[in-house]
Structures are given as C-alpha cells and as structure tokens.
Enzyme design. Structure first.
Site, short mmCIF file in Angstrom:
data_model
loop_
_atom_site.label_atom_id
_atom_site.label_comp_id
_atom_site.label_asym_id
_atom_site.label_seq_id
_atom_site.Cartn_x
_atom_site.Cartn_y
_atom_site.Cartn_z
N CYS A 34 0.98 -1.30 0.09
CA CYS A 34 0.09 -0.02 0.03
C CYS A 34 0.63 1.23 -0.07
CB CYS A 34 -0.89 0.03 1.22
SG CYS A 34 -2.41 0.91 1.07
N HIS A 93 -2.83 -5.62 0.94
CA HIS A 93 -2.10 -5.93 2.11
C HIS A 93 -2.02 -7.43 2.57
CE1 HIS A 93 -1.58 -1.91 4.13
NE2 HIS A 93 -2.71 -1.58 3.54
N GLU A 151 0.26 -8.74 4.16
CA GLU A 151 0.22 -8.94 5.84
C GLU A 151 -0.95 -8.85 6.64
OE1 GLU A 151 0.37 -4.54 5.47
OE2 GLU A 151 0.58 -6.21 4.16
#
Length: 284
Positions: free
Chosen positions: A102, A196, A198
């Site tokens: 991002c 994202h 993660e």
C-alpha cells in the site's frame, strides 16, 4: 542468518491510533508475519516518519527491507512523508531489495520518479476484488502460487497514477491500474502491492472499526451497527476458518482465508532474498 528491517510508514499519532484498536503497530504486526514466514531471520523496526528516527543498523547490514502501510497521503508532501521518500531513495541507491504494501508501493513509486494521487473511483475497503495478473505478472516470481484472478485485503484511497521509468505493472483491477508492480531504480529492486498481504482477517476488522463513521458516510455500510456486524464476522472467521457460512456471506475464498495464499507475495519475496544470497555467495 538474514537480517530484515521493517519501516513503519505511520507518524507517531497514526501508530498510536492503530495500536489502540489492534494492540500492535503496523510495523510490529508486519514483523510478526516475517518472523512466522522466516523463523531464522532477525527482524528490526524503524520509524522513519519521526524527525529523530535512527535505523537500528546501517542500510547495507540488511538483506531486505519491508515498508508498511500508512495513513499519510504522499502528495501532501508533509515532513513525515518527505523523510521517508529520501530514505527510500537512499535504499535504492545502495541496492538493498525492498518489499512494500500500500503506502510502501506509493512511497517507492514517488522515490523513483513516479506519481501518486487520490483515487477518483473512491476508497477500496476491506478487500480488493478481482485483482488480475498482467502478462508480466503471470511470469513474475512475486506472484508465484497466485491464481490469475484473486482477492486480497485492502484499504486505501490513493493510487499510483504514473509508474517510474523502470516500473512494471504486475497486477490490476477495476479500482486501480496498479495493484502490484516491480520498480527498479539505481542499484535497487522493489516489489510492491497496493493491497495488504500481511493483514489477517482480524486486521481488516480492526481497520474497518478504526475508520468507522466515514465508511458509513461513503455508503459502504448503512450505519455503524452494520459496520460492527461486518467486523465481528471477520474477527470470528479469523479464529475459525472452517466457517463456510461466513466465507459465503462475506464473499471470500481461500485466497483470503488461507494464510499461505494470502501472504504469497511476502513469502515469494523472502524466497527471492534466499536466492540472491546464494548467488552472492557463489560469486563472492
């Protein structure tokens, strides 16, 4: 033993807001993901948005550097963003591989000469839908194990509008023509995504709660009660991936529910560092 550095994209205020909801800052959560994927790695954290920030080790002490998301808008050119732009330029010049989610993608884009702006299509919330790999993306090691079309956790209002001269788009969707890219600048190589990988489902629930009323105002939820039900469903699914009813109701598939698939780009980047180290040792 590989040494990795996580660069926190948020200001001190942004870190505190996130930690109040999620319990950890974005960089702390990202570091935990890296440690789970690479248990042998030493993972440091730095906060380059801060005026007094210092790196724990010199840049060239790291095998790879990861950049988190951020609530900052890079086109506003605030000091917290400008400090990070200069740091990423230095990392490019020194040739340490980077990965970013991002804000990380936006930061590398601007540092290498590209442009980022507010998305005229609006905010992408919760999940980026129907991300499609480009021809370059289908052959790119960053996306190994990904389907040609997939969904991923996402939350952003800004997008890459112009890639740097040596940038390659590897994925896109209806909300952004640059959902993933490789950027080369100086001696450096950056792999990054607008989404994202993660984020856990719990993280998505946290960010929806963190934004709150603006998501209602923008029409994503009828009211705060509906927002809370959605976030609660995500949190429940985070703890019980066998809830097929919630997967169906939320319109999610294994590309999001399965940790290995959701985190594919991060795992692939870590694997690329192993290959780079091996090549260096053979030629060193």
């Amino acid at each position: 033993m590989p040494r990795l550095l996580v660069l926190e994209g948020n200001s001190l205020a942004g870190r505190r807001r996130w930690a109040e909801i999620a319990g950890l800052t974005p960089s702390e959560s990202y570091a935990d993901v890296l440690r789970a994927l690479a248990p042998e790695a030493v993972v440091d954290i730095a906060t380059p948005a801060d005026a007094d920030a210092r790196l724990p080790q010199p840049i060239d002490a790291y095998h790879g550097i990861v950049i988190t998301g951020s609530a900052l808008n890079i086109y506003q050119r605030e000091p917290e963003a400008l400090r990070q732009i200069e740091l990423v330029r230095t990392i490019f010049a020194q040739g340490v591989p980077m990965f970013g989610s991002c804000w990380g993608l936006q930061l590398a884009t601007v540092a290498a000469g590209g442009e980022v702006s507010l998305n005229p299509a609006g905010r992408e919330v919760g999940f980026a839908r129907k991300i499609a790999l480009t021809e370059a993306g289908r052959a790119h090691p960053m996306h190994a194990a990904r389907s040609v079309v997939f969904d991923a956790p996402a939350i952003h209002s800004d997008i890459v509008t112009t890639l740097p001269p040596d940038g390659t788009v590897t994925a896109c969707n209806a909300m952004s023509e640059v959902q993933a890219a490789e950027i080369r600048s100086g001696r450096g190589r950056f792999w990054g995504v607008q989404y994202h990988p993660e984020f856990s489902l719990q993280d998505v629930a946290c960010v929806i709660r963190l934004i709150g009323q603006p998501l209602v105002d923008e029409g994503f939820f009828a009211d705060l009660a509906e927002l809370e039900r959605y976030a609660a469903d995500l949190a429940t699914l985070h703890h019980d991936r066998a809830r097929g009813d919630l997967l169906w109701r939320l319109g999610l598939d294994q590309d999001v529910a399965d940790d290995a698939l959701r985190q594919a780009e991060i795992g692939n980047w870590l694997a690329s560092l192993d290959h780079r180290q091996a090549a260096t040792s053979r030629t060193g």
